[in-house]
Write an enzyme that holds these catalytic residues in place. Structure first.
Site, PDB file in Angstrom:
ATOM      1  N   VAL A   1       0.820  -1.225   0.000  1.00  0.00           N
ATOM      2  CA  VAL A   1       0.000   0.000   0.000  1.00  0.00           C
ATOM      3  C   VAL A   1       0.852   1.272   0.000  1.00  0.00           C
ATOM      4  O   VAL A   1       0.344   2.358  -0.290  1.00  0.00           O
ATOM      5  CB  VAL A   1      -0.998   0.034   1.191  1.00  0.00           C
ATOM      6  CG1 VAL A   1      -2.037  -1.059   1.055  1.00  0.00           C
ATOM      7  CG2 VAL A   1      -0.288  -0.012   2.533  1.00  0.00           C
TER       8      VAL A   1
ATOM      9  N   TYR B   1       2.874   5.579  16.103  1.00  0.00           N
ATOM     10  CA  TYR B   1       1.634   4.840  15.813  1.00  0.00           C
ATOM     11  C   TYR B   1       0.408   5.701  16.137  1.00  0.00           C
ATOM     12  O   TYR B   1      -0.549   5.756  15.352  1.00  0.00           O
ATOM     13  CB  TYR B   1       1.633   3.546  16.636  1.00  0.00           C
ATOM     14  CG  TYR B   1       0.479   2.623  16.342  1.00  0.00           C
ATOM     15  CD1 TYR B   1       0.435   1.887  15.150  1.00  0.00           C
ATOM     16  CD2 TYR B   1      -0.564   2.461  17.251  1.00  0.00           C
ATOM     17  CE1 TYR B   1      -0.622   1.033  14.874  1.00  0.00           C
ATOM     18  CE2 TYR B   1      -1.625   1.609  16.983  1.00  0.00           C
ATOM     19  CZ  TYR B   1      -1.644   0.895  15.799  1.00  0.00           C
ATOM     20  OH  TYR B   1      -2.694   0.047  15.532  1.00  0.00           O
ATOM     21  N   ALA B   2       0.430   6.375  17.290  1.00  0.00           N
ATOM     22  CA  ALA B   2      -0.710   7.230  17.672  1.00  0.00           C
ATOM     23  C   ALA B   2      -0.908   8.352  16.658  1.00  0.00           C
ATOM     24  O   ALA B   2      -2.045   8.672  16.275  1.00  0.00           O
ATOM     25  CB  ALA B   2      -0.486   7.807  19.070  1.00  0.00           C
ATOM     26  N   ALA B   3       0.207   8.939  16.201  1.00  0.00           N
ATOM     27  CA  ALA B   3       0.096  10.006  15.193  1.00  0.00           C
ATOM     28  C   ALA B   3      -0.532   9.456  13.918  1.00  0.00           C
ATOM     29  O   ALA B   3      -1.362  10.113  13.279  1.00  0.00           O
ATOM     30  CB  ALA B   3       1.478  10.593  14.899  1.00  0.00           C
ATOM     31  N   SER B   4      -0.148   8.242  13.551  1.00  0.00           N
ATOM     32  CA  SER B   4      -0.700   7.665  12.305  1.00  0.00           C
ATOM     33  C   SER B   4      -2.197   7.423  12.444  1.00  0.00           C
ATOM     34  O   SER B   4      -2.963   7.657  11.504  1.00  0.00           O
ATOM     35  CB  SER B   4       0.040   6.374  11.929  1.00  0.00           C
ATOM     36  OG  SER B   4      -0.387   5.268  12.713  1.00  0.00           O
ATOM     37  N   LYS B   5      -2.630   6.963  13.593  1.00  0.00           N
ATOM     38  CA  LYS B   5      -4.055   6.644  13.750  1.00  0.00           C
ATOM     39  C   LYS B   5      -4.885   7.913  14.020  1.00  0.00           C
ATOM     40  O   LYS B   5      -6.054   7.977  13.623  1.00  0.00           O
ATOM     41  CB  LYS B   5      -4.242   5.599  14.855  1.00  0.00           C
ATOM     42  CG  LYS B   5      -3.603   4.244  14.516  1.00  0.00           C
ATOM     43  CD  LYS B   5      -4.158   3.653  13.222  1.00  0.00           C
ATOM     44  CE  LYS B   5      -3.671   2.223  12.978  1.00  0.00           C
ATOM     45  NZ  LYS B   5      -4.279   1.609  11.783  1.00  0.00           N
TER      46      LYS B   5
ATOM     47  N   ILE C   1      -6.403  -6.368  20.287  1.00  0.00           N
ATOM     48  CA  ILE C   1      -7.011  -7.513  19.605  1.00  0.00           C
ATOM     49  C   ILE C   1      -5.943  -8.598  19.439  1.00  0.00           C
ATOM     50  O   ILE C   1      -4.785  -8.293  19.135  1.00  0.00           O
ATOM     51  CB  ILE C   1      -7.548  -7.085  18.212  1.00  0.00           C
ATOM     52  CG1 ILE C   1      -8.460  -5.852  18.323  1.00  0.00           C
ATOM     53  CG2 ILE C   1      -8.251  -8.247  17.521  1.00  0.00           C
ATOM     54  CD1 ILE C   1      -9.708  -6.020  19.151  1.00  0.00           C
TER      55      ILE C   1
END
Ligand code: NDP
Length: 254
Positions: A70, A161-165, A194
């Site tokens: 992607v 990761y938090a910035a990406s989400k 999960i």
């Protein structure tokens, strides 16, 4: 035979693209959409054996897989063009492919930042930019992005990761505004913890502490997220757009 539990959702005969469908949450999404009667074409990055296993575990369903990174916008565009040439449409896009590279800010390498932002954010842009024009021309479609609880309340060691989400949440809301006049709904599902390969390190290191933060006192299963994606993709969610649906067992971040 399609699963009667999921078949009355207006999805039968539709064409769905799911990114990162070879494992974990993506695999569960592929399987539920196929059970609902959709033709599902999913992408993966490297793991051809896992992708083949998804197909062989679902006999009688219309599922195919293609190796498409992607992060590569030209590859995403070529992949979507090939599907539209054959089918004439894309009814549903699920942007699920994602990676995590947790570390304290001071310890993050360039590649830890780049890999996470390129996959989670740019990857979502790449596939959505390839699909959206076809939905616009048909004046219909649904897009479901897989975010995370970290998008609103990231933990220690999760700045990348938090910035990406967080970006995925903002992208979802802005795109919902842009595409509503074209009859296209855009929503996100924000999972808690999960049980997949991605969360294995945190579950192994701090499983009890994580579980203590979950009101429902269990780690989530990929199907918990797939059910929410099925709902947002279905005719039952036709009056929902621009929403971030948290599916996290009541996760308390503090
Ligand atoms: P997994 O690591 O189990 O699976 C990731 C999937 O994404 C695989 O199919 C992988 O392909 C694919 N992928 C990774 N990078 C690319 C790429 N560049 N191009 C195409 N495909 C790629 O992850 P999960 O199932 O746990 O996570 C799925 C989504 O859910 C992610 O967006 C994640 O951020 C989100 N999420 C997960 C949580 C969790 O606790 N597990 C919590 C909150 C959000 P391959 O098999 O070839 O490697």
């Amino acid at each position: 035979m399609n699963d009667p539990k999921f078949s009355d959702a207006g999805l039968t005969g539709g064409i769905a693209i799911v990114t990162g469908g070879s494992r974990g949450i993506g695999r569960a999404i592929v399987e539920i959409l196929a059970a609902a009667g959709m033709e599902v074409i999913f992408t993966y990055r490297d793991n051809a054996a896992a992708a083949a296993e998804v197909i062989s575990a679902n006999p009688g369903k219309t599922i195919s897989a293609e190796k498409v990174d992607v992060r590569d916008s030209a590859a995403c565009a070529a992949f979507v063009e090939k599907i539209v040439e054959r089918t004439g449409q894309v009814d549903l896009l699920v942007n699920n492919a994602g990676v995590i590279r947790d570390n304290l800010l001071a310890m993050l390498e360039d590649d830890d930042v780049k890999a996470v932002l390129d996959t989670n954010v740019t990857g979502t842009f790449n596939m959505t930019r390839a699909v959206a024009p076809h939905m616009i021309s048909k004046r219909r479609g649904k897009i479901v992005n897989i975010s995370s609880v970290s998008g609103e309340k990231g933990g220690r060691g999760q700045t990348n990761y938090a910035a990406s989400k967080g970006a995925i949440n903002a992208f979802t809301k802005a795109l919902a505004v842009e595409l509503a006049p074209r009859n296209i709904r855009v929503n996100a599902v924000a999972p808690g913890v999960i049980e997949t390969e991605m969360s294995r390190p945190v579950r192994e290191l701090a499983g009890d502490q994580v579980q203590a933060k979950i009101l429902l006192k269990r780690i989530g299963r990929p199907e918990d997220i797939a059910h929410a994606v099925w709902f947002l993709s279905s005719k039952y969610a036709d009056y929902i757009t621009g929403q971030i649906l948290h599916v996290d067992g009541g996760f308390k971040m503090d």
